[in-house]
Design a protein around this motif. Structure first.
Motif, PDB file in Angstrom:
ATOM      1  N   VAL A  61     -96.908 -43.794  -1.185  1.00  0.00           N
ATOM      2  CA  VAL A  61     -96.288 -44.888  -1.856  1.00  0.00           C
ATOM      3  C   VAL A  61     -97.045 -46.136  -1.699  1.00  0.00           C
ATOM      4  CG1 VAL A  61     -94.147 -46.016  -2.331  1.00  0.00           C
ATOM      5  CG2 VAL A  61     -94.217 -43.663  -1.756  1.00  0.00           C
ATOM      6  N   GLU A 101     -97.887 -50.292  -3.655  1.00  0.00           N
ATOM      7  CA  GLU A 101     -98.026 -51.152  -5.047  1.00  0.00           C
ATOM      8  C   GLU A 101     -99.325 -50.799  -5.692  1.00  0.00           C
ATOM      9  OE1 GLU A 101     -96.788 -55.413  -4.407  1.00  0.00           O
ATOM     10  OE2 GLU A 101     -96.769 -54.583  -2.378  1.00  0.00           O
ATOM     11  N   SER A 102     -99.719 -51.607  -6.782  1.00  0.00           N
ATOM     12  CA  SER A 102    -101.101 -51.348  -7.545  1.00  0.00           C
ATOM     13  C   SER A 102    -101.770 -51.937  -6.442  1.00  0.00           C
ATOM     14  CB  SER A 102    -101.057 -52.096  -8.718  1.00  0.00           C
ATOM     15  OG  SER A 102    -100.012 -51.505  -9.768  1.00  0.00           O
ATOM     16  N   SER A 108    -102.898 -51.010  -3.475  1.00  0.00           N
ATOM     17  CA  SER A 108    -102.945 -50.587  -2.058  1.00  0.00           C
ATOM     18  C   SER A 108    -103.653 -49.810  -1.481  1.00  0.00           C
ATOM     19  CB  SER A 108    -101.363 -50.437  -1.939  1.00  0.00           C
ATOM     20  OG  SER A 108    -100.983 -49.125  -2.579  1.00  0.00           O
ATOM     21  N   LYS A 147    -103.872 -46.615  -2.860  1.00  0.00           N
ATOM     22  CA  LYS A 147    -103.372 -44.956  -2.790  1.00  0.00           C
ATOM     23  C   LYS A 147    -104.297 -44.132  -3.672  1.00  0.00           C
ATOM     24  CE  LYS A 147     -99.479 -46.078  -5.854  1.00  0.00           C
ATOM     25  NZ  LYS A 147    -100.155 -47.439  -6.534  1.00  0.00           N
ATOM     26  N   GLU A 178    -100.278 -40.404  -9.578  1.00  0.00           N
ATOM     27  CA  GLU A 178     -99.001 -40.915 -10.520  1.00  0.00           C
ATOM     28  C   GLU A 178     -98.924 -39.968 -11.823  1.00  0.00           C
ATOM     29  OE1 GLU A 178     -98.030 -44.982 -10.541  1.00  0.00           O
ATOM     30  OE2 GLU A 178     -99.913 -45.640  -9.408  1.00  0.00           O
ATOM     31  N   THR A 234     -96.381 -41.464 -14.318  1.00  0.00           N
ATOM     32  CA  THR A 234     -96.062 -42.627 -14.727  1.00  0.00           C
ATOM     33  C   THR A 234     -96.301 -43.163 -16.279  1.00  0.00           C
ATOM     34  OG1 THR A 234     -97.111 -43.296 -12.645  1.00  0.00           O
ATOM     35  CG2 THR A 234     -96.865 -45.057 -14.064  1.00  0.00           C
ATOM     36  N   THR A 257     -97.671 -42.460  -6.002  1.00  0.00           N
ATOM     37  CA  THR A 257     -96.867 -43.226  -6.908  1.00  0.00           C
ATOM     38  C   THR A 257     -96.148 -44.472  -6.324  1.00  0.00           C
ATOM     39  OG1 THR A 257     -94.569 -42.894  -7.976  1.00  0.00           O
ATOM     40  CG2 THR A 257     -94.698 -41.867  -5.743  1.00  0.00           C
ATOM     41  N   HIS A 258     -95.941 -45.232  -7.153  1.00  0.00           N
ATOM     42  CA  HIS A 258     -95.234 -46.533  -6.803  1.00  0.00           C
ATOM     43  C   HIS A 258     -93.739 -46.521  -6.903  1.00  0.00           C
ATOM     44  CE1 HIS A 258     -95.888 -47.031 -11.238  1.00  0.00           C
ATOM     45  NE2 HIS A 258     -94.725 -47.532 -10.879  1.00  0.00           N
ATOM     46  N   TYR A 265    -100.001 -50.222   2.323  1.00  0.00           N
ATOM     47  CA  TYR A 265    -100.060 -51.741   1.915  1.00  0.00           C
ATOM     48  C   TYR A 265    -101.535 -52.206   2.573  1.00  0.00           C
ATOM     49  CZ  TYR A 265     -98.875 -56.570   1.370  1.00  0.00           C
ATOM     50  OH  TYR A 265     -98.815 -58.028   0.991  1.00  0.00           O
TER      51      TYR A 265
END
Lengths: 325, 324
Positions: A40, A42-43, A45, A47, A180, A183, A212-213, A229
């Protein structure tokens, strides 16, 4: 038994003209057979880049500069390309974010499925076709035999994602990286696909990394969770523990910003500020500028520490009181 | 599909009608063929008889209607000079031009596609930069100059290739073709190369930009995630997508290649339609000029239609729309 996937201190950097982008800079997690890990963040980060690193699909100017990715005991970092290609789509598969873009618009579905079978196994055309048809049926596409002759544009977005999932399942892989995948779909389709993937992964014993976020997706799907993060995993643990009693202030803020039935009527909490740019990130905790608990100690980069059994976090001032309560 | 074809044919006939008017008026404005065709020594009586025989005594609108009436019956008039039907003259010369234009297009694809593919896959390699610089030269060197240089080097200095004519031909379906004999091919080599040079540059650029656009698309990454070999990804997945713009542009260019082979045919004395039209313009042979221009219009219309049809073969998304 060793874990299906063991990622240790992965570092994937992009060497751009503007500077070194440390998109992934310290990601560790492990995943057992049949388990689901929610990755998990944010955009930006890191992932998705973590997912592509596992697939060995990091493009120039990006490079895995450190760490290790062990898949069933084999080291993937630095593995020769032909060997890696033998694993890709075979033992490790990937599902992408935008189903409208992942299938080739000018090739029929049967071509795109059969080539995946034939890339890894010497079987007849008829056998490859039969397996493709079965895979389509497995993901809930009606009249799969006829649908094999269709082109991607004749499918809706949700159906295309099912086709992509069917392609990923063709060789019953040991690991699927899902970047994702829901999404871009509307909520009802999202629910159906989630349920389907969960069921199939459990049936086939496939380990799943679900990037995913969306915390609510992870809550219903994953066994474990790793929160990212600014290129680092800042917290990991089992889903129940992390979502109920987050240790890291970032996770805490993230959960607080999700609407919930339990907190009706109270305003949503925001995390102040913005995600930092990962170009030339200064040393120290990347979250400190937005963190209510930050102090002088946070100018050092915190290490991942086990604060409770199975609970890891990268913080000098974790919410331990919540975890022990 | 049938509706689509019918609509296209209707549009085409409108275009052809408009063209007849333009061509007829245009040719009328160019000059009076009587001055050239009838010897200055002829007396008034002979002059008038000749003018009447050619139908030039009628007012322009009557001339046009007569022409239109004949044209509908497939008669585009007789050449003033050769005293033969203009269409037959053109059809006699057409195979020469067609084989030159088609050969040039084929050569452009044969050379342009691999070079463009290479330059697109390795955009930073030294060889790619040389290819791209070369494609600019291909674009910008004037055809007639390239033709002359080719003749200088290969015909005059080295003496390897003949510089004029079609050489030995083979007759198939009542038409003479050069490309089926070695001698004919040797004659074709230089005009074909000089005509295809700018098109090679075009194909290289189209292919390269197509490769660069497509290689970063998600479907390529997904194909890699499926464990496909790089060859399969490039030659099956990417190539099919690149062919769409290349076929469109090259198809439309084919009309231009045929129409503008005039220069190349003149340089290499290639007895095609281009050479014929230049000669006819010089002596103001109106029926031939008109018939040639009409032919070119028809050719463009046919090629555009074929391009549209081939487009639907290459791109399944177009196929579905035309069915609805």
């Amino acid at each position: 038994m060793s874990a299906t996937l063991e990622v240790r201190d992965l570092q994937t950097h992009f060497f751009t003209r503007a500077g070194v982008v440390k998109a992934v800079d310290g990601v560790s997690f492990s995943l057992n057979r049949g388990k689901v890990l929610g990755l998990v963040g944010e955009s930006g980060s890191g992932k998705s880049v973590s997912g592509f690193s596992i697939m060995g699909l990091v493009d120039d100017p990006g490079r895995i500069v450190g760490g290790s990715i062990r898949f069933q005991g084999r080291e993937l970092v630095g593995m020769a390309e032909p060997e890696m290609r033998g694993l890709r789509g075979n033992r490790i598969a990937m599902i992408f974010q935008d189903p409208m873009m992942t299938l080739n618009p000018v090739l029929r579905i049967d071509v795109q499925m059969m080539e995946t079978v034939l890339a890894h196994e010497k079987v007849s055309q008829a056998e490859a076709r039969r397996r493709s048809r079965d895979a389509l049926g497995m993901v809930g596409i009606p009249s799969p035999e006829e649908r094999l002759n269709s082109y991607p544009h004749q499918f809706s977005g949700g159906m295309r994602q099912r086709v992509a999932i069917a392609i990923a399942l063709l060789h019953q892989p040991d690991l699927i990286v899902a970047d994702e995948p829901t999404t871009a779909l509307d909520v009802t389709i999202q629910g159906q696909i989630l349920a389907q993937v969960q069921k199939l992964a459990a049936e086939l014993g496939t380990a799943l990394i679900w990037i995913t976020h969306d915390l609510s997706v992870v809550a219903g799907l994953a066994d474990d969770i790793a929160v990212m993060y600014a290129g680092k995993v800042v917290e990991s643990g089992s889903v129940e523990q992390v979502l109920e009693a987050p240790l890291h202030p970032y996770t805490h803020g993230l959960i607080g910003s999700v609407p919930s039935r339990n907190r009706r009527g109270t305003p949503l909490q925001q995390i102040p500020g913005m995600t930092p740019s990962v170009i030339n990130l200064p040393p120290g905790c990347a979250f400190r500028a937005r963190c209510p608990r930050a102090d002088g100690a946070c100018l050092e980069t915190p290490a991942m520490a086990e604060l409770a059994p199975g609970r890891l976090a990268r913080c000098f001032h974790p919410h331990v009181e919540a975890a022990s309560a | 599909m049938t509706v689509f074809l019918l609509r296209r044919l209707l549009q085409a006939s409108g275009v052809v009608l408009a063209m007849t008017l333009l061509v007829f008026l245009g040719v009328y404005a160019v000059g009076d063929p009587v001055e050239i065709l009838i010897s200055p020594e002829a007396d008034q009586l002979e002059r008038e008889r000749a003018i009447k025989a050619l139908g030039l005594d009628l007012p322009l609108w009557r001339q046009y209607l007569v022409f239109l009436g004949n044209a509908l019956q497939g008669d585009l008039g007789r050449s003033f000079v050769f005293n033969e039907p203009a269409l037959r003259l053109i059809f006699d010369r057409m195979p020469a031009t067609l084989e030159l234009a088609l050969g040039a297009t084929f050569l452009a694809l044969l050379i342009g596609l691999p070079l463009g593919l290479f330059a697109g896959l390795r955009p930073n390699a030294l060889r790619s930069r040389i290819i791209m610089a070369g494609s600019i030269l291909g674009f910008s060197l004037p055809t007639f100059w390239v033709g002359l240089m080719l003749i200088m080097v290969f015909a005059v200095q080295c003496g390897w290739l003949p510089s004029t004519g079609r050489g030995e031909t083979v007759t198939i379906l009542g038409m003479r073709w050069s490309f089926l004999t070695w001698d004919g091919l040797a004659h074709m080599a230089m005009p074909m190369l000089s005509l295809s040079l700018s098109r090679i540059g075009l194909v290289i650029r189209l292919t390269r930009s197509g490769v660069r656009e497509n290689m970063v698309m998600d479907y390529v990454k997904f194909a890699r995630a499926k464990g496909l070999s790089p060859n399969r990804i490039v030659f099956v997945h990417v190539f099919r997508n690149i062919l769409i713009p290349v076929v469109t542009v090259m198809g439309l260019e084919l009309g231009g290649t045929i129409a503008f082979s005039v220069v190349t045919e003149s340089v290499f004395a290639w007895p095609g339609m281009g050479k014929l039209i230049i000669d006819s313009i010089n002596v103001l042979d109106r029926p031939v000029i008109v018939a040639y221009l009409m032919m070119i219009v028809m050719l463009f219309i046919t090629i555009n239609l074929l391009v549209d049809l081939s487009y639907s073969v290459l791109d399944p998304r177009v196929r579905l729309e035309s069915r609805e």
